[in-house]
Design an enzyme around this catalytic site. Structure first.
Site, PDB file in Angstrom:
ATOM      1  CE1 TYR A 259      -3.460   2.779   0.833  1.00  9.94           C
ATOM      2  CE2 TYR A 259      -2.070   3.279   2.721  1.00  9.94           C
ATOM      3  CZ  TYR A 259      -3.116   3.610   1.886  1.00  9.94           C
ATOM      4  OH  TYR A 259      -3.816   4.766   2.093  1.00  9.94           O
ATOM      5  CE  LYS A 263      -3.035   6.496  -1.532  1.00 11.49           C
ATOM      6  NZ  LYS A 263      -4.261   7.010  -2.209  1.00 11.49           N
TER       7      LYS A 263
END
Length: 302
Positions: A259, A263
């Site tokens: 993640y 991102k």
């Protein structure tokens, strides 16, 4: 049928009758009020395009705008669905009918759905695709109309599949930025990122500052993921293997999890390719239940 202006006036007229449990409701004119930073006046009359509006964070943003700034012109809501009918169904089920919007429902009473459908324009699309997968005529119309783009679409699992994270969190913002560059009236591109975009403290300082991913980098990583699937598909553990690959690549490049890596790539692609687009990147910290507005304790997804 009530016009947008009449519906807005109704919200002002019934303000005093709305339960105080609905938090702060601010629908008046405050040109001379210097307590804020001017967000209300900036958004009045604006056409907004939102991705991720059916997600936990996106819903709260939509509710806040419609409750406190009903003079917003309209909000295009990008929704992944097979067709227009399915998009309308998702809008109703995941936004219009949920408890989060009960204060707006109280404000408008029997005219609630008319108000919501007057302001919200659901469109079929996907941030993973070129021009967001929009039908060409609709894409052109939105490009001529929209003034603010808010991107809150994202895959939020820390151990997400690597291919999924790359498509949504990395290439999604890039595709949306490419779309934004074609918008004639654009005043703001707001990208919602994460405060978890931090590197592993054990990452060698020798590599610090050297990670500058490009679109070609993401394409190569996608190819790597596809090859990995082909090699391991017989194991009947494709999902597990893709999650493991994501964690391995994150560690390789110095991030704590998939993640954080994907991102961060999304942010970097925006910064690298922004050109003259006015960009704001909002890094949200841990998101929990609502504190005061529209009422305490609302949460979803647990």
């Amino acid at each position: 049928m009530h016009t947008g202006r009449k519906l807005q006036q109704e919200s002002i007229d019934v303000e005093e009758n709305v339960s105080t449990n609905c938090g702060l409701i601010n629908t008046g004119d405050h040109e001379n009020d210097f307590n804020g930073i001017g967000v209300e006046n900036f958004l009045k009359g604006k056409v907004i395009f939102i991705t991720g509006a059916t997600g936990f964070f996106g819903k709260v943003v939509v509710e806040k705008i419609l409750r406190t700034i009903p003079a917003v012109s309209k909000i295009y809501v990008l929704i992944r669905a097979k067709d227009k009918q399915a998009t309308n169904q998702r809008l109703k089920k995941e936004i219009v009918d949920i408890e989060l919007f009960k204060c707006i429902r109280k404000m408008y009473g029997e005219h609630y759905e008319a108000f919501m459908m007057n302001k919200l324009v659901p469109v079929v699309g996907n941030v993973c695709e070129s021009d967001l997968g929009l039908e060409s005529n609709l894409a052109m119309a939105i490009m001529q109309d929209v003034q603010i783009i808010l991107n809150s679409a994202g895959e939020t699992s820390f151990d997400q599949r690597y291919d999924v994270g790359l498509k949504i969190n990395a290439m999604g913002p890039y595709n949306l930025l490419a779309f934004a560059k074609k918008c004639k009236k654009l005043e703001l591109f707001l990208h919602v990122s994460s405060n978890d975009d931090i590197k592993d403290e054990t990452f060698s300082s020798q590599n610090s500052g050297r990670f500058h991913p490009t679109v070609s980098f993401v394409e190569n990583e996608m190819k790597l993921a596809l090859d990995y699937v082909r090699k391991t598909i017989k194991d009947d553990k494709v999902d597990h293997n893709m999650r493991e690959l994501g964690l391995k690549r994150a560690k390789k490049f110095g991030w704590l999890n998939t993640y954080s890596l994907t991102k961060a790539i999304g942010e970097m692609l925006i910064e690298e390719n922004r050109g003259e687009i006015p960009i704001v990147i909002a890094r949200a910290s841990g998101i929990l239940s609502t504190y005061k507005e529209p009422f305490p304790g609302w949460i979803e997804g647990i």
